[in-house]
Design a protein around this motif. Structure first.
Motif, PDB file in Angstrom:
ATOM      1  N   ALA A  43       0.831  -1.209   0.000  1.00 48.96           N
ATOM      2  CA  ALA A  43       0.000   0.000   0.000  1.00 48.96           C
ATOM      3  C   ALA A  43       0.868   1.263   0.000  1.00 48.96           C
ATOM      4  O   ALA A  43       0.575   2.227  -0.720  1.00 48.96           O
ATOM      5  N   LEU A  44       1.943   1.256   0.782  1.00 47.75           N
ATOM      6  CA  LEU A  44       2.842   2.421   0.792  1.00 47.75           C
ATOM      7  C   LEU A  44       3.497   2.602  -0.578  1.00 47.75           C
ATOM      8  O   LEU A  44       3.657   3.726  -1.063  1.00 47.75           O
ATOM      9  N   LYS A  45       3.862   1.496  -1.187  1.00 50.15           N
ATOM     10  CA  LYS A  45       4.469   1.565  -2.530  1.00 50.15           C
ATOM     11  C   LYS A  45       3.466   2.122  -3.541  1.00 50.15           C
ATOM     12  O   LYS A  45       3.799   3.000  -4.355  1.00 50.15           O
ATOM     13  N   GLN A  46       2.225   1.629  -3.471  1.00 51.85           N
ATOM     14  CA  GLN A  46       1.197   2.100  -4.400  1.00 51.85           C
ATOM     15  C   GLN A  46       0.931   3.585  -4.228  1.00 51.85           C
ATOM     16  O   GLN A  46       0.758   4.315  -5.194  1.00 51.85           O
ATOM     17  N   GLN A  47       0.855   4.022  -2.960  1.00 50.51           N
ATOM     18  CA  GLN A  47       0.496   5.421  -2.694  1.00 50.51           C
ATOM     19  C   GLN A  47       1.627   6.377  -3.052  1.00 50.51           C
ATOM     20  O   GLN A  47       1.406   7.412  -3.653  1.00 50.51           O
ATOM     21  N   PHE A  48       2.849   6.037  -2.669  1.00 56.55           N
ATOM     22  CA  PHE A  48       3.945   7.014  -2.755  1.00 56.55           C
ATOM     23  C   PHE A  48       5.001   6.664  -3.796  1.00 56.55           C
ATOM     24  O   PHE A  48       5.844   7.491  -4.115  1.00 56.55           O
ATOM     25  N   ASP A  49       4.982   5.443  -4.264  1.00 57.18           N
ATOM     26  CA  ASP A  49       5.999   4.971  -5.195  1.00 57.18           C
ATOM     27  C   ASP A  49       7.424   5.259  -4.695  1.00 57.18           C
ATOM     28  O   ASP A  49       8.294   5.699  -5.448  1.00 57.18           O
ATOM     29  N   PHE A  50       7.634   5.015  -3.414  1.00 59.30           N
ATOM     30  CA  PHE A  50       8.984   5.150  -2.872  1.00 59.30           C
ATOM     31  C   PHE A  50       9.914   4.162  -3.577  1.00 59.30           C
ATOM     32  O   PHE A  50       9.484   3.074  -3.988  1.00 59.30           O
ATOM     33  N   PHE A  51      11.184   4.519  -3.664  1.00 63.11           N
ATOM     34  CA  PHE A  51      12.148   3.649  -4.357  1.00 63.11           C
ATOM     35  C   PHE A  51      12.240   2.276  -3.689  1.00 63.11           C
ATOM     36  O   PHE A  51      12.264   1.233  -4.353  1.00 63.11           O
ATOM     37  N   TRP A  52      12.312   2.281  -2.370  1.00 68.46           N
ATOM     38  CA  TRP A  52      12.392   1.017  -1.609  1.00 68.46           C
ATOM     39  C   TRP A  52      11.748   1.262  -0.251  1.00 68.46           C
ATOM     40  O   TRP A  52      11.960   2.315   0.364  1.00 68.46           O
ATOM     41  N   LEU A  53      10.999   0.316   0.203  1.00 69.07           N
ATOM     42  CA  LEU A  53      10.496   0.411   1.574  1.00 69.07           C
ATOM     43  C   LEU A  53      10.239  -0.990   2.092  1.00 69.07           C
ATOM     44  O   LEU A  53       9.896  -1.908   1.325  1.00 69.07           O
ATOM     45  N   GLY A  54      10.433  -1.145   3.375  1.00 67.50           N
ATOM     46  CA  GLY A  54      10.173  -2.457   3.944  1.00 67.50           C
ATOM     47  C   GLY A  54      10.491  -2.512   5.419  1.00 67.50           C
ATOM     48  O   GLY A  54      10.907  -1.524   6.024  1.00 67.50           O
ATOM     49  N   PRO A  67       8.972  -8.289   5.069  1.00 67.76           N
ATOM     50  CA  PRO A  67       8.221  -7.886   3.883  1.00 67.76           C
ATOM     51  C   PRO A  67       8.680  -6.514   3.378  1.00 67.76           C
ATOM     52  O   PRO A  67       8.880  -5.591   4.177  1.00 67.76           O
ATOM     53  N   PHE A  68       8.846  -6.400   2.064  1.00 64.90           N
ATOM     54  CA  PHE A  68       9.318  -5.141   1.487  1.00 64.90           C
ATOM     55  C   PHE A  68       8.838  -5.018   0.053  1.00 64.90           C
ATOM     56  O   PHE A  68       8.319  -5.974  -0.524  1.00 64.90           O
ATOM     57  N   GLN A  69       9.049  -3.832  -0.514  1.00 62.53           N
ATOM     58  CA  GLN A  69       8.779  -3.559  -1.923  1.00 62.53           C
ATOM     59  C   GLN A  69      10.007  -2.869  -2.491  1.00 62.53           C
ATOM     60  O   GLN A  69      10.443  -1.835  -1.964  1.00 62.53           O
ATOM     61  N   GLY A  70      10.553  -3.409  -3.554  1.00 63.22           N
ATOM     62  CA  GLY A  70      11.711  -2.772  -4.175  1.00 63.22           C
ATOM     63  C   GLY A  70      12.745  -3.787  -4.580  1.00 63.22           C
ATOM     64  O   GLY A  70      12.454  -4.982  -4.694  1.00 63.22           O
ATOM     65  N   THR A  71      13.949  -3.283  -4.784  1.00 60.79           N
ATOM     66  CA  THR A  71      15.032  -4.128  -5.274  1.00 60.79           C
ATOM     67  C   THR A  71      15.568  -5.020  -4.149  1.00 60.79           C
ATOM     68  O   THR A  71      15.316  -4.781  -2.968  1.00 60.79           O
ATOM     69  N   VAL A  72      16.322  -6.028  -4.555  1.00 64.55           N
ATOM     70  CA  VAL A  72      16.972  -6.946  -3.614  1.00 64.55           C
ATOM     71  C   VAL A  72      17.745  -6.137  -2.561  1.00 64.55           C
ATOM     72  O   VAL A  72      18.412  -5.154  -2.888  1.00 64.55           O
ATOM     73  N   ALA A  73      17.624  -6.551  -1.287  1.00 65.47           N
ATOM     74  CA  ALA A  73      18.227  -5.759  -0.197  1.00 65.47           C
ATOM     75  C   ALA A  73      19.058  -6.647   0.717  1.00 65.47           C
ATOM     76  O   ALA A  73      18.909  -7.882   0.711  1.00 65.47           O
ATOM     77  N   CYS A  74      19.907  -5.995   1.531  1.00 62.25           N
ATOM     78  CA  CYS A  74      20.691  -6.786   2.478  1.00 62.25           C
ATOM     79  C   CYS A  74      19.751  -7.441   3.483  1.00 62.25           C
ATOM     80  O   CYS A  74      18.718  -6.873   3.854  1.00 62.25           O
ATOM     81  N   MET A  75      20.118  -8.635   3.906  1.00 64.37           N
ATOM     82  CA  MET A  75      19.178  -9.435   4.692  1.00 64.37           C
ATOM     83  C   MET A  75      19.385  -9.298   6.195  1.00 64.37           C
ATOM     84  O   MET A  75      18.448  -9.505   6.953  1.00 64.37           O
ATOM     85  N   SER A 109      21.481  -0.171  -2.438  1.00 66.54           N
ATOM     86  CA  SER A 109      21.414   0.254  -3.830  1.00 66.54           C
ATOM     87  C   SER A 109      22.030   1.639  -3.940  1.00 66.54           C
ATOM     88  O   SER A 109      21.764   2.505  -3.101  1.00 66.54           O
ATOM     89  N   ASN A 110      22.803   1.859  -4.992  1.00 66.60           N
ATOM     90  CA  ASN A 110      23.391   3.185  -5.213  1.00 66.60           C
ATOM     91  C   ASN A 110      22.333   4.221  -5.564  1.00 66.60           C
ATOM     92  O   ASN A 110      22.583   5.412  -5.497  1.00 66.60           O
ATOM     93  N   ALA A 111      21.158   3.758  -5.944  1.00 62.15           N
ATOM     94  CA  ALA A 111      20.088   4.685  -6.330  1.00 62.15           C
ATOM     95  C   ALA A 111      19.467   5.375  -5.118  1.00 62.15           C
ATOM     96  O   ALA A 111      18.813   6.400  -5.252  1.00 62.15           O
ATOM     97  N   SER A 112      19.667   4.822  -3.944  1.00 62.32           N
ATOM     98  CA  SER A 112      19.060   5.404  -2.740  1.00 62.32           C
ATOM     99  C   SER A 112      19.813   6.665  -2.342  1.00 62.32           C
ATOM    100  O   SER A 112      21.036   6.651  -2.189  1.00 62.32           O
ATOM    101  N   LYS A 113      19.086   7.760  -2.176  1.00 64.40           N
ATOM    102  CA  LYS A 113      19.707   9.063  -1.882  1.00 64.40           C
ATOM    103  C   LYS A 113      19.303   9.639  -0.530  1.00 64.40           C
ATOM    104  O   LYS A 113      20.072  10.354   0.087  1.00 64.40           O
ATOM    105  N   SER A 114      18.084   9.383  -0.109  1.00 66.56           N
ATOM    106  CA  SER A 114      17.650   9.824   1.220  1.00 66.56           C
ATOM    107  C   SER A 114      16.800   8.727   1.834  1.00 66.56           C
ATOM    108  O   SER A 114      16.311   7.834   1.128  1.00 66.56           O
ATOM    109  N   GLU A 115      16.641   8.806   3.149  1.00 69.53           N
ATOM    110  CA  GLU A 115      16.089   7.638   3.841  1.00 69.53           C
ATOM    111  C   GLU A 115      15.452   8.066   5.159  1.00 69.53           C
ATOM    112  O   GLU A 115      15.898   9.033   5.789  1.00 69.53           O
ATOM    113  N   VAL A 116      14.433   7.354   5.555  1.00 69.53           N
ATOM    114  CA  VAL A 116      13.853   7.544   6.877  1.00 69.53           C
ATOM    115  C   VAL A 116      13.625   6.158   7.485  1.00 69.53           C
ATOM    116  O   VAL A 116      13.228   5.227   6.775  1.00 69.53           O
TER     117      VAL A 116
END
Ligand code: SME
Length: 159
Positions: A43-54, A67-75, A109-116
Motif C-alpha cells: 500500500a505504501l508503494k502504491q500510494q507514494f511509489d517510494f524507491f524502496w520500503l520495507g 516484507p518489502f517492496q523494491g530491489t533486492v536488499a541486504c538481509m 542500492s546506489n540509487a538510494s539518496k535519502s532515507e527515513v
C-alpha cells in the motif's frame, strides 16, 4: 476489497491522511504479521511509489529483512550499524536527507539518496523498523516522520 483501495491527496500529508484509515480497514481483523506487513508495504508503494520500503525485524543480535517492496536488499543488519541499526540502538526515528553524509550508511542500492527509518516498539523494546528509501535527496520531512510513526505505533499492536 483491494480493488477499493484508492489513492488520493495532492500533498504528501494529504496522502498519509487518506491512506492510514484505509490501511486500518484493509488489515481489519487479520492477525498474521507477514500478511499485514506485506500489504502495508504494498500500500505504501502504491500510494507514494517510494524507491524502496520495507520492514526489518529484530532477531537476536540482528535486524532481519521482512516484507518489502523494491530491489533486492541486504538481509541482516547488526545493532548500531547503518541507519536501520542506529534507529534500533537509539530507539529513535532517523531522518537522513543525504545517505552519503550518514556515517556507516549501508548502501543496498546506489540509487538510494535519502532515507527515513522508524522503530516499532513492543513493551518499550524495539521489535522491528520500517525503512523507507528515496532515489531523491531531501525527499523526507517531519511530515513523513509524524505519519510513519503513527503507522508504526498502530502496527506495534500486531507484534
Ligand atoms: N540503508 C539501510 C540499509 C537497508 S537498505 O536501505 C534497504 C541502512 O543504512 O541501514
Amino acid at each position: 476489497m483491494t480493488e477499493n483501495f484508492f489513492l488520493t491527496g495532492n500533498t504528501r500529508e494529504e496522502q498519509y491522511v487518506s491512506l492510514l484509515p484505509q490501511l486500518e480497514a484493509l488489515i481489519d481483523k487479520e492477525t498474521n504479521l507477514t500478511a499485514i506487513l506485506s500489504n502495508v508495504s504494498a500500500a505504501l508503494k502504491q500510494q507514494f511509489d517510494f524507491f524502496w520500503l520495507g520492514f526489518y525485524l529484530v532477531d537476536n543480535d540482528n535486524l532481519v529483512l521482512g516484507p518489502f517492496q523494491g530491489t533486492v536488499a541486504c538481509m541482516r543488519i547488526a545493532k548500531g550499524k547503518g541507519v536501520c541499526g542506529t534507529a534500533w540502538e537509539q530507539a529513535t526515528s532517523q531522518l537522513v536527507p543525504d545517505v552519503d553524509a550518514f556515517p556507516g550508511h549501508i548502501a543496498c542500492s546506489n540509487a538510494s539518496k535519502s532515507e527515513v527509518v522508524i522503530p516499532i516498539f513492543k513493551m518499550n523494546n524495539v521489535v522491528a523498523v520500517l525503512d523507507v528509501d528515496s532515489d531523491k535527496y531531501n525527499d523526507f520531512t517531519s511530515v513523513d516522520i509524524l505519519y510513519l510513526e503513527k503507522l508504526c505505533n498502530w502496527l506495534s499492536t500486531y507484534f
